[in-house]
Motif scaffolding. Sequence first.
Motif, PDB file in Angstrom:
ATOM      1  N   GLY A  43       0.826  -1.206   0.000  1.00 13.42           N
ATOM      2  CA  GLY A  43       0.000   0.000   0.000  1.00 13.42           C
ATOM      3  C   GLY A  43       0.858   1.253   0.000  1.00 13.42           C
ATOM      4  N   GLY A  44       2.009   1.172  -0.641  1.00 15.09           N
ATOM      5  CA  GLY A  44       2.942   2.305  -0.617  1.00 15.09           C
ATOM      6  C   GLY A  44       2.759   3.294  -1.746  1.00 15.09           C
ATOM      7  N   GLY A  45       1.692   3.142  -2.513  1.00 14.63           N
ATOM      8  CA  GLY A  45       1.464   4.031  -3.650  1.00 14.63           C
ATOM      9  C   GLY A  45       0.879   5.378  -3.260  1.00 14.63           C
ATOM     10  N   ARG A  46       0.340   5.457  -2.051  1.00 15.26           N
ATOM     11  CA  ARG A  46      -0.244   6.734  -1.594  1.00 15.26           C
ATOM     12  C   ARG A  46      -0.350   6.719  -0.064  1.00 15.26           C
ATOM     13  N   GLY A  47      -0.867   7.824   0.467  1.00 14.89           N
ATOM     14  CA  GLY A  47      -1.188   7.896   1.899  1.00 14.89           C
ATOM     15  C   GLY A  47       0.000   7.608   2.807  1.00 14.89           C
ATOM     16  N   ILE A  48      -0.281   6.929   3.905  1.00 11.01           N
ATOM     17  CA  ILE A  48       0.751   6.646   4.906  1.00 11.01           C
ATOM     18  C   ILE A  48       1.887   5.837   4.280  1.00 11.01           C
ATOM     19  N   GLY A  49       1.532   4.842   3.471  1.00 11.89           N
ATOM     20  CA  GLY A  49       2.549   3.966   2.866  1.00 11.89           C
ATOM     21  C   GLY A  49       3.547   4.749   2.039  1.00 11.89           C
ATOM     22  N   GLN A  50       3.068   5.744   1.283  1.00  7.17           N
ATOM     23  CA  GLN A  50       3.968   6.546   0.443  1.00  7.17           C
ATOM     24  C   GLN A  50       4.986   7.312   1.297  1.00  7.17           C
ATOM     25  N   VAL A 106      -2.562  -8.273  -1.826  1.00  7.92           N
ATOM     26  CA  VAL A 106      -2.030  -8.975  -0.652  1.00  7.92           C
ATOM     27  C   VAL A 106      -2.932 -10.109  -0.173  1.00  7.92           C
ATOM     28  N   THR A 107      -4.157 -10.168  -0.686  1.00 11.85           N
ATOM     29  CA  THR A 107      -5.050 -11.264  -0.281  1.00 11.85           C
ATOM     30  C   THR A 107      -4.840 -12.510  -1.139  1.00 11.85           C
ATOM     31  N   ASN A 108      -4.015 -12.366  -2.186  1.00 14.00           N
ATOM     32  CA  ASN A 108      -3.821 -13.470  -3.132  1.00 14.00           C
ATOM     33  C   ASN A 108      -2.443 -14.113  -2.898  1.00 14.00           C
ATOM     34  N   THR A 140      -5.028  11.367   5.189  1.00 12.63           N
ATOM     35  CA  THR A 140      -4.595  10.635   3.981  1.00 12.63           C
ATOM     36  C   THR A 140      -5.789  10.539   3.026  1.00 12.63           C
ATOM     37  N   PRO A 141      -5.588   9.976   1.809  1.00  9.99           N
ATOM     38  CA  PRO A 141      -6.742   9.773   0.920  1.00  9.99           C
ATOM     39  C   PRO A 141      -7.852   8.954   1.582  1.00  9.99           C
ATOM     40  N   MET A 142      -7.480   7.982   2.470  1.00 11.09           N
ATOM     41  CA  MET A 142      -8.507   7.182   3.147  1.00 11.09           C
ATOM     42  C   MET A 142      -9.406   8.085   3.988  1.00 11.09           C
ATOM     43  N   SER A 143      -8.804   9.011   4.722  1.00 13.87           N
ATOM     44  CA  SER A 143      -9.604   9.875   5.594  1.00 13.87           C
ATOM     45  C   SER A 143     -10.165  11.077   4.831  1.00 13.87           C
ATOM     46  N   ALA A 144      -9.625  11.354   3.623  1.00 12.58           N
ATOM     47  CA  ALA A 144     -10.145  12.480   2.831  1.00 12.58           C
ATOM     48  C   ALA A 144     -11.577  12.215   2.370  1.00 12.58           C
ATOM     49  N   PRO A 198      -1.717   4.002  14.630  1.00 13.19           N
ATOM     50  CA  PRO A 198      -1.947   5.455  14.550  1.00 13.19           C
ATOM     51  C   PRO A 198      -3.365   5.829  14.970  1.00 13.19           C
ATOM     52  N   GLY A 199      -3.493   7.100  15.357  1.00 18.54           N
ATOM     53  CA  GLY A 199      -4.825   7.700  15.495  1.00 18.54           C
ATOM     54  C   GLY A 199      -5.256   8.198  14.132  1.00 18.54           C
ATOM     55  N   TYR A 200      -6.178   9.182  14.106  1.00 16.89           N
ATOM     56  CA  TYR A 200      -6.636   9.716  12.819  1.00 16.89           C
ATOM     57  C   TYR A 200      -5.491  10.426  12.102  1.00 16.89           C
ATOM     58  N   ILE A 201      -5.216   9.987  10.876  1.00 17.23           N
ATOM     59  CA  ILE A 201      -4.129  10.557  10.073  1.00 17.23           C
ATOM     60  C   ILE A 201      -4.720  11.065   8.755  1.00 17.23           C
ATOM     61  N   ALA A 251      -1.014  -2.228   3.754  1.00 18.84           N
ATOM     62  CA  ALA A 251      -2.225  -2.138   2.913  1.00 18.84           C
ATOM     63  C   ALA A 251      -3.477  -2.377   3.748  1.00 18.84           C
ATOM     64  N   GLY A 252      -4.481  -1.546   3.545  1.00 21.28           N
ATOM     65  CA  GLY A 252      -5.714  -1.718   4.308  1.00 21.28           C
ATOM     66  C   GLY A 252      -6.838  -0.865   3.779  1.00 21.28           C
ATOM     67  N   ILE A 253      -8.048  -1.218   4.187  1.00 20.44           N
ATOM     68  CA  ILE A 253      -9.234  -0.444   3.804  1.00 20.44           C
ATOM     69  C   ILE A 253     -10.130  -0.264   5.037  1.00 20.44           C
ATOM     70  N   CYS A 254     -11.080   0.663   4.921  1.00 21.56           N
ATOM     71  CA  CYS A 254     -12.039   0.889   6.023  1.00 21.56           C
ATOM     72  C   CYS A 254     -13.424   1.120   5.437  1.00 21.56           C
TER      73      CYS A 254
HETATM   74  P1  NDP Z   1      -5.020   4.747   1.741  1.00 20.62           P
HETATM   75  O1  NDP Z   1      -6.406   4.363   1.343  1.00 20.62           O
HETATM   76  O2  NDP Z   1      -4.532   6.098   1.411  1.00 20.62           O
HETATM   77  O3  NDP Z   1      -3.981   3.681   1.150  1.00 20.62           O
HETATM   78  C1  NDP Z   1      -4.225   2.302   1.252  1.00 20.62           C
HETATM   79  C2  NDP Z   1      -3.241   1.589   0.370  1.00 20.62           C
HETATM   80  O4  NDP Z   1      -3.475   0.168   0.491  1.00 20.62           O
HETATM   81  C3  NDP Z   1      -3.381   1.940  -1.097  1.00 20.62           C
HETATM   82  O5  NDP Z   1      -2.090   2.139  -1.634  1.00 20.62           O
HETATM   83  C4  NDP Z   1      -4.013   0.698  -1.713  1.00 20.62           C
HETATM   84  O6  NDP Z   1      -3.562   0.580  -3.047  1.00 20.62           O
HETATM   85  C5  NDP Z   1      -3.457  -0.403  -0.817  1.00 20.62           C
HETATM   86  N1  NDP Z   1      -4.291  -1.617  -0.816  1.00 20.62           N
HETATM   87  C6  NDP Z   1      -5.590  -1.718  -0.455  1.00 20.62           C
HETATM   88  N2  NDP Z   1      -6.006  -2.995  -0.633  1.00 20.62           N
HETATM   89  C7  NDP Z   1      -4.949  -3.691  -1.103  1.00 20.62           C
HETATM   90  C8  NDP Z   1      -4.750  -5.046  -1.469  1.00 20.62           C
HETATM   91  N3  NDP Z   1      -5.748  -5.949  -1.407  1.00 20.62           N
HETATM   92  N4  NDP Z   1      -3.533  -5.436  -1.900  1.00 20.62           N
HETATM   93  C9  NDP Z   1      -2.510  -4.547  -2.002  1.00 20.62           C
HETATM   94  N5  NDP Z   1      -2.632  -3.249  -1.660  1.00 20.62           N
HETATM   95  C10 NDP Z   1      -3.844  -2.829  -1.215  1.00 20.62           C
HETATM   96  O7  NDP Z   1      -4.945   4.447   3.309  1.00 20.62           O
HETATM   97  P2  NDP Z   1      -4.044   5.073   4.480  1.00 20.62           P
HETATM   98  O8  NDP Z   1      -2.724   5.462   3.949  1.00 20.62           O
HETATM   99  O9  NDP Z   1      -4.868   6.039   5.204  1.00 20.62           O
HETATM  100  O10 NDP Z   1      -3.914   3.776   5.409  1.00 20.62           O
HETATM  101  C11 NDP Z   1      -2.839   2.884   5.324  1.00 20.62           C
HETATM  102  C12 NDP Z   1      -2.956   1.911   6.484  1.00 20.62           C
HETATM  103  O11 NDP Z   1      -2.957   2.638   7.713  1.00 20.62           O
HETATM  104  C13 NDP Z   1      -4.228   1.069   6.484  1.00 20.62           C
HETATM  105  O12 NDP Z   1      -3.939  -0.234   6.934  1.00 20.62           O
HETATM  106  C14 NDP Z   1      -5.105   1.789   7.486  1.00 20.62           C
HETATM  107  O13 NDP Z   1      -6.051   0.943   8.069  1.00 20.62           O
HETATM  108  C15 NDP Z   1      -4.073   2.250   8.502  1.00 20.62           C
HETATM  109  N6  NDP Z   1      -4.485   3.373   9.326  1.00 20.62           N
HETATM  110  C16 NDP Z   1      -4.905   4.547   8.745  1.00 20.62           C
HETATM  111  C17 NDP Z   1      -5.317   5.604   9.537  1.00 20.62           C
HETATM  112  C18 NDP Z   1      -5.800   6.903   8.962  1.00 20.62           C
HETATM  113  O14 NDP Z   1      -6.382   7.707   9.727  1.00 20.62           O
HETATM  114  N7  NDP Z   1      -5.598   7.168   7.679  1.00 20.62           N
HETATM  115  C19 NDP Z   1      -5.313   5.480  11.013  1.00 20.62           C
HETATM  116  C20 NDP Z   1      -4.844   4.216  11.501  1.00 20.62           C
HETATM  117  C21 NDP Z   1      -4.443   3.205  10.673  1.00 20.62           C
HETATM  118  P3  NDP Z   1      -4.413  -0.188  -4.191  1.00 20.62           P
HETATM  119  O15 NDP Z   1      -5.854   0.188  -3.997  1.00 20.62           O
HETATM  120  O16 NDP Z   1      -3.795   0.280  -5.449  1.00 20.62           O
HETATM  121  O17 NDP Z   1      -4.152  -1.640  -3.959  1.00 20.62           O
END
Ligand code: NDP
Length: 255
Positions: free
Chosen positions: A19-26, A68-70, A197-201, A192-195, A95-98
């Motif tokens: 999940g390093g393409g954007r948000g926290i991962g980047q 990552v699920t595959n 990123t695109p997820m929270s945007a 982390p707490g609320y950060i 990598a994660g979603i909400c």
């Molecule tokens: P973003 O939505 O900005 O980024 C999530 C990243 O995960 C994307 O790069 C996405 O890329 C990747 N991803 C999602 N599903 C998959 C998959 N199945 N396989 C591979 N990559 C995947 O989220 P954040 O940066 O905000 O969050 C990153 C992590 O931090 C998450 O685990 C989140 O739960 C956690 N977190 C975030 C907080 C916040 O407030 N933002 C607070 C606490 C924790 P693509 O869709 O291209 O696969």
Amino acid sequence: MMYLEEIFSLRNRTAIVTGGGRGIGQVIALGLARAGAEVIIVSRSGGQETVDLILKEGGKAYELCADVTNEKEVDKTLKTIIERSGKVDILFNNAGICIHKDTLNATIEEWRNVIDINLTGEYIMARAIGRHMIEAGIKGSIINMASMSGSIVNIPQWQASYNASKAGVIHLTKSLAAEWVEHGIRVNSLSPGYIATPMSADVPEDLKAAWTPLMPMHRMGTPEELIPAVLYLASPAAGYTTGADIIVDGGYTCI
Ligand code: NDP
């Protein structure tokens, strides 16, 4: 070399950031690269933007697409990384979603999707990298992305699947830490707490306004404020730290 530089150095280390393409991962990928690591971005849609940012600063990085699920895709990706980089020392399992939905209205497919990506996906990645580290005799560091939601229940939005997935990540982390301690592999989680990123945007402004009085610092954190905790966990500085959950939440969970 200066003392601080030496204990936090990631020179000659190879790090995967899912999940390093954007948000926290980047931002974390940039932080790891600045500390000297070669960084591989893994996500479904790729991470060329992050790679370009790292290369521009003189760092080393490349991207690979995988879900990552595959398990098969993950194994193939790891094989490519070992061919190109020789080894993996650090996994930032991010990598994660909400999904914000109350339990009675959420579908079982939505529940499964969140658990599948956030918990099973981190398990699949950690298992693949852990196996590689054990086989290669690498005393590596795995950092699993949890959340304060793994310890508390956020309000006013309901997100049972997310909270449960992150609580699972915290205990998965402790379980793997105990299991792999004899191999010198350290496994920790970051909460982390609320950060911002695109997820929270995507979150509606009225919901964000409801969060403000609940945050002791009355603001969201930035991804940059997570870099030092990740560098600590990834580096020799954390040589005696395993099975820990590092909370970086501006004090949210202490009140
Ligand atoms: P973003 O939505 O900005 O980024 C999530 C990243 O995960 C994307 O790069 C996405 O890329 C990747 N991803 C999602 N599903 C998959 C998959 N199945 N396989 C591979 N990559 C995947 O989220 P954040 O940066 O905000 O969050 C990153 C992590 O931090 C998450 O685990 C989140 O739960 C956690 N977190 C975030 C907080 C916040 O407030 N933002 C607070 C606490 C924790 P693509 O869709 O291209 O696969």
